[in-house]
Design a protein around this motif. Structure first.
Motif, short mmCIF file in Angstrom:
data_model
loop_
_atom_site.label_atom_id
_atom_site.label_comp_id
_atom_site.label_asym_id
_atom_site.label_seq_id
_atom_site.Cartn_x
_atom_site.Cartn_y
_atom_site.Cartn_z
N GLY A 1 0.83 -1.21 0.00
CA GLY A 1 0.00 0.00 0.00
C GLY A 1 0.86 1.26 0.00
N GLU A 2 0.44 2.26 0.78
CA GLU A 2 1.18 3.52 0.97
C GLU A 2 1.26 4.36 -0.31
OE1 GLU A 2 2.62 4.63 3.91
OE2 GLU A 2 1.94 2.89 5.03
N GLN A 3 0.34 4.17 -1.24
CA GLN A 3 0.37 4.92 -2.48
C GLN A 3 0.29 6.43 -2.22
OE1 GLN A 3 -1.51 2.26 -1.88
NE2 GLN A 3 -1.51 0.87 -3.63
N GLY A 4 1.19 7.18 -2.86
CA GLY A 4 1.16 8.63 -2.76
C GLY A 4 1.53 9.18 -1.41
N LYS A 5 2.30 8.44 -0.63
CA LYS A 5 2.66 8.89 0.71
C LYS A 5 4.15 9.12 0.89
CE LYS A 5 -1.22 6.67 3.12
NZ LYS A 5 -1.60 5.74 4.22
N ASP A 6 4.98 8.50 0.05
CA ASP A 6 6.42 8.60 0.22
C ASP A 6 7.09 8.65 -1.15
OD1 ASP A 6 8.93 8.16 2.07
OD2 ASP A 6 9.16 6.74 0.43
N THR A 7 7.89 9.68 -1.39
CA THR A 7 8.49 9.90 -2.71
C THR A 7 9.31 8.71 -3.18
OG1 THR A 7 8.67 12.26 -2.20
CG2 THR A 7 9.98 11.45 -4.04
N LEU A 8 10.19 8.22 -2.32
CA LEU A 8 11.08 7.13 -2.72
C LEU A 8 10.29 5.88 -3.05
CD1 LEU A 8 13.88 5.92 -3.13
CD2 LEU A 8 14.00 5.52 -0.66
N ASP B 1 7.16 5.63 -3.87
CA ASP B 1 6.33 5.85 -5.06
C ASP B 1 7.15 5.69 -6.34
OD1 ASP B 1 3.97 6.32 -3.67
OD2 ASP B 1 4.33 8.47 -3.51
N ASN B 2 8.34 6.26 -6.37
CA ASN B 2 9.20 6.13 -7.55
C ASN B 2 9.63 4.69 -7.79
OD1 ASN B 2 9.44 8.74 -8.80
ND2 ASN B 2 10.63 9.42 -7.05
N GLU C 1 0.33 4.07 -12.71
CA GLU C 1 -0.69 5.08 -12.41
C GLU C 1 -0.48 5.74 -11.05
OE1 GLU C 1 -2.84 5.87 -14.79
OE2 GLU C 1 -1.80 4.36 -15.99
N ARG C 2 0.54 5.38 -10.37
CA ARG C 2 0.78 5.86 -9.02
C ARG C 2 1.14 7.35 -9.02
NH1 ARG C 2 2.58 2.01 -4.78
NH2 ARG C 2 3.24 3.15 -2.93
N VAL C 3 0.59 8.08 -8.08
CA VAL C 3 0.92 9.49 -7.89
C VAL C 3 2.14 9.58 -6.98
CG1 VAL C 3 0.13 11.69 -6.95
CG2 VAL C 3 -1.46 10.22 -8.20
N ASN D 1 6.41 14.08 -0.22
CA ASN D 1 6.88 13.81 1.14
C ASN D 1 7.83 12.61 1.15
OD1 ASN D 1 6.79 14.01 4.08
ND2 ASN D 1 5.61 12.10 4.00
N LEU D 2 8.79 12.65 2.04
CA LEU D 2 9.69 11.52 2.27
C LEU D 2 9.65 11.21 3.76
CD1 LEU D 2 11.81 9.59 0.96
CD2 LEU D 2 13.55 11.30 1.58
N TYR D 3 9.29 9.98 4.10
CA TYR D 3 9.10 9.63 5.50
C TYR D 3 10.35 9.86 6.36
CZ TYR D 3 4.52 7.32 5.04
OH TYR D 3 3.19 7.04 4.86
#
Length: 209
Positions: free
Chosen positions: A94-101, A103-104, A113-115, A119-121
C-alpha cells in the motif's frame, strides 16, 4: 529476516528465491486474519502496518517497517521474481502517494498510475537515495556514495542495529544476520546505474546487482 540470513550464509540467488517468494503469502495471510478483527480493534493495526506517521509497534521504531519493505522489494528484484508477484507485493504494502522514494520505486516496478508524493518519511536517512532518482549520472554516484557510507550509522533506531554485539536469545532481531544495504542495490538495479569505483563500502551486497 530468514531470507537475509540465508543470503548472509552464502545461499545462491537461485536457492534464495523460494525464501523471498514465501514472504508474500505470509503477508497476505496476516492481512486476511487482521481483516477479521472487530471494527473497533482495526485501529491497532496502524502501528504495525503503516510505514510512517504511526506509533512504535511494541517498541519497534517506525523506520523498521519502512526498511523491511525496501529490503523485500530489493530481494524480489534481485531474484528476478515475476512481475505479477511484485505487483501483488506492492498492493499489500500500500502507501500509495505517501512517500516519494517508495512511489518512484513502485512506478519503476510497474505501478504506472501511481501518484508521486512530495513527502519523504525518513529524509535524515533516505534523502540522498531519493534525490538520486532524477539526478545526472555523476550526481547519482555522489548521492549513492553519500547514502551507503552513512547508511548504518543513520539507522541506529533499527531493531538489528549493533546485533553483532548482542548475546540475547529470545528476540527475533537478537541475532546477527549481517549488515547489507539492500536499498542501495534496489535503486542501482531499477535505474541501471553503472557501478562507480567509489562504491567501496562493505555493506553493499554486490552479487545482487
Amino acid at each position: 529476516m530468514r531470507a537475509v540470513a540465508h543470503y548472509s550464509h552464502g545461499t545462491s540467488i537461485k536457492a534464495l528465491t523460494p525464501y523471498v517468494e514465501a514472504i508474500l503469502p505470509y503477508r497476505q495471510q496476516l492481512s486476511a486474519i487482521a481483516d477479521q478483527l472487530p471494527s473497533q480493534h482495526q485501529f491497532y493495526r496502524d502501528d504495525f502496518e503503516q510505514l510512517g506517521d504511526a506509533g512504535d509497534a511494541c517498541g519497534s521504531a517506525n523506520i523498521n517497517r519502512y526498511v523491511y519493505v525496501l529490503w523485500w522489494l530489493s530481494l524480489l528484484v534481485a531474484c528476478d521474481v515475476e512481475t505479477t508477484h511484485i505487483k501483488s507485493a506492492l498492493a499489500i504494502i500500500g502507501e500509495q502517494g505517501k512517500d516519494t522514494l517508495l512511489d518512484n520505486i513502485a512506478i519503476a516496478l510497474g505501478d504506472k498510475e501511481r501518484v508521486v508524493s512530495a513527502n519523504l518519511y525518513y529524509p535524515e536517512v533516505y534523502q540522498p537515495l531519493s534525490d538520486a532518482w532524477n539526478a545526472t549520472l555523476d550526481k547519482q554516484h555522489e548521492l549513492l556514495d553519500t547514502f551507503v557510507n552513512q547508511w548504518y550509522e543513520n539507522l541506529d533506531e533499527a531493531d538489528w542495529y549493533a546485533s553483532d554485539e548482542c548475546d540475547c536469545e529470545f528476540e527475533y532481531t537478537d541475532y546477527y544476520i549481517g549488515y547489507w544495504c539492500f536499498e542501495f542495490v534496489l535503486v542501482i538495479n531499477l535505474l541501471s546505474i553503472p557501478l562507480s569505483p567509489s562504491f567501496s563500502s562493505p555493506v553493499i551486497p554486490r552479487d545482487l546487482i
